[in-house]
Structure formats: C-alpha cells, structure tokens
Scaffold this motif. Structure first.
Motif, PDB file in Angstrom:
ATOM      1  N   PRO A 123       0.787  -1.245   0.000  1.00 13.98           N
ATOM      2  CA  PRO A 123       0.000   0.000   0.000  1.00 13.98           C
ATOM      3  C   PRO A 123       0.816   1.289   0.000  1.00 13.98           C
ATOM      4  N   LEU A 124       1.784   1.402   0.901  1.00  9.19           N
ATOM      5  CA  LEU A 124       2.471   2.676   1.071  1.00  9.19           C
ATOM      6  C   LEU A 124       3.442   2.998  -0.060  1.00  9.19           C
ATOM      7  N   SER A 125       3.957   1.991  -0.748  1.00 10.20           N
ATOM      8  CA  SER A 125       4.896   2.254  -1.839  1.00 10.20           C
ATOM      9  C   SER A 125       4.200   2.385  -3.185  1.00 10.20           C
ATOM     10  N   GLU A 150      -7.615  -3.625  -4.488  1.00  7.16           N
ATOM     11  CA  GLU A 150      -6.848  -3.653  -5.733  1.00  7.16           C
ATOM     12  C   GLU A 150      -7.485  -4.614  -6.737  1.00  7.16           C
ATOM     13  N   LEU A 151      -7.950  -5.754  -6.248  1.00  7.76           N
ATOM     14  CA  LEU A 151      -8.628  -6.711  -7.120  1.00  7.76           C
ATOM     15  C   LEU A 151      -9.887  -6.096  -7.729  1.00  7.76           C
ATOM     16  N   LYS A 200       2.053   4.900 -12.309  1.00  6.72           N
ATOM     17  CA  LYS A 200       1.357   6.063 -11.762  1.00  6.72           C
ATOM     18  C   LYS A 200       1.624   6.224 -10.265  1.00  6.72           C
ATOM     19  N   GLN A 201       2.236   5.194  -9.652  1.00  5.46           N
ATOM     20  CA  GLN A 201       2.586   5.240  -8.233  1.00  5.46           C
ATOM     21  C   GLN A 201       1.401   5.636  -7.358  1.00  5.46           C
ATOM     22  N   ARG A 202       0.314   4.946  -7.535  1.00  8.82           N
ATOM     23  CA  ARG A 202      -0.866   5.220  -6.725  1.00  8.82           C
ATOM     24  C   ARG A 202      -0.789   4.432  -5.432  1.00  8.82           C
ATOM     25  N   GLY A 203      -0.365   5.100  -4.366  1.00  3.23           N
ATOM     26  CA  GLY A 203      -0.284   4.451  -3.068  1.00  3.23           C
ATOM     27  C   GLY A 203      -1.627   4.480  -2.357  1.00  3.23           C
ATOM     28  N   VAL A 204      -1.703   3.772  -1.252  1.00  2.00           N
ATOM     29  CA  VAL A 204      -2.929   3.703  -0.456  1.00  2.00           C
ATOM     30  C   VAL A 204      -2.625   4.181   0.955  1.00  2.00           C
TER      31      VAL A 204
END
Length: 229
Positions: free
Chosen positions: A86-88, A171-172, A205-209
């Motif tokens: 998530p964080l990365s 994510e799924l 896109k580096q979409r972190g959570v």
C-alpha cells in the motif's frame, strides 16, 4: 418488488472479541510508517472464468464498436493472486491454473527471494484461509528452506467477514473494473498479459494507499462489534 430484492453484504458479528482483535491488529499495521526493512504486503485471490469465442468478433470501426457474439464456450478457470504494497504504490498480479496451498507457497517464496530478499521481515496481511498457512511451505520446500521462509513472514489475518480490511481486495476490485469487466479472457496466457499490463500501468502512476480508518475510529464507529464489559 422491493420486498423481493436481496442485497448481499458482509455483515460482521456483534460483540465478537476475535473479530475486533484481528481488526485492530490489521488497523495497527496500516498505521505504521513505511519501512523498507519491514514492508507491509497485502495479498488476496480471485477466480476467473476463461471464455472462448464461438464466432470471430467484428473489429471496431469509426461508425460502430467492436461486436462480439453473445454465445461463448467455457474454457476452464484460472486464479489471480494479487499482491499489493500500500504505502509504496506497488502491486503485482500472478496467474495460476488453480488456487492451492502449493500455488500460494510458491508465489510467496518467489516474492521473498526477489523483491523482499533484503527485508528483515515482511508483514503479510491476508485472509484467514486454509491455504494461507505456515504448513503450506513444508508441502513445497525442504524443512530447512520452509523454516527460513516462515521466519521472513509476520502473519496478520483479517477477521472472518472482515475482508474489507484487506487492501489487496480493493486492488482486485479496481483491476476487475479497469481490466477484466465486459471482456472475455480466452486462456491463461491472455489473462497473464492483460493483468500484467494493468499492474505495470498502475505502478507507473505510483498510486499508493493511505488507510484513513484507524483503531480509534473503529472503537467509536463500530462499538456494536465490541463485547460489553
């Protein structure tokens, strides 16, 4: 008509100590800052029905969309393994013909030997299924190797009826909407290529959570889940 409608929902149990214990454990993990030595890895699985076309589709033109016959031929099933950090802002999708202890253990071992080879310990968030066990590694690898793999993992199980706590499930859901919805995957190779392309595009896109729901929020908003003392 409204009396005949049914909406399926995940209903957590009232006043259940095991549920809240697992919930708070996962929420605590999500509240931790990013640490490459102790990365948080979420994983989930999803079956996919493979479908073959019975007639050759008509390609799209400027005047009309691609046309696909409504009939299809079932071509078996496959299983998607979603791994998300998530964080990365990183996620990876693995596709296998089935979902067994062996499949899960092999996928986990490959990640630990590659992306997480320098991590001191991986904090794994996953559903409490009978395939996600320490014993699974002993069914694939020699005892010494299995034990080494297990020592690299710290398990954090989501509670039963609490799969919404798993970031990999989100994510799924995103992948299904953006990549698989209204499309027919004819074979495993096609499924691998399409899901891999989705993961690569999402990672670029580096979409972190950033998980906003905290333990304090759970104790206030989900009080009915906590036992009365």
């Amino acid at each position: 008509m409204t009396k005949r409608k049914i909406q399926y929902w995940v209903i957590p149990p009232d006043k259940n100590s095991e549920f809240v214990a697992c919930m708070e454990d996962v929420l605590h993990v999500y509240s931790m800052p990013y640490d490459p030595d102790f990365p948080v890895l979420c994983m989930d699985e999803q079956p996919v029905q493979l479908l073959k076309e019975t007639r050759v589709p008509i390609p799209a033109t400027p005047d009309h969309p691609r046309r696909v016959d409504y009939e299809y031929e079932r071509a078996g099933t496959a299983s998607i393994f979603m791994f998300s950090e998530p964080l990365s802002g990183w996620r990876d999708v693995a596709v296998r013909p089935q979902r067994t202890k062996v499949d899960w253990a092999v996928e986990m071992a490959e990640l630990l030997e590659s992306r997480y080879c320098t991590a001191k310990k991986v904090l794994l968030v996953c559903d409490n299924l009978n395939t996600h066990t320490k014993g699974a590694f002993y069914e694939v690898f020699p005892p010494e190797q299995a034990r080494k793999i297990i020592e690299q993992i710290e398990f954090h199980y989501t509670p039963k009826h609490g799969s919404w706590l798993n970031v990999a499930e989100n994510e799924l859901s995103s992948m299904t909407r953006q990549c698989l919805k209204d499309r027919r995957m004819t074979n495993i190779d096609m499924l691998k290529n399409e899901t891999s392309a989705w993961a690569t595009n999402s990672n670029e896109k580096q979409r972190g959570v950033i998980w906003q729901f905290k333990v304090e929020d759970a104790r206030r908003k989900l009080r009915s889940l906590y036992p009365n003392i």
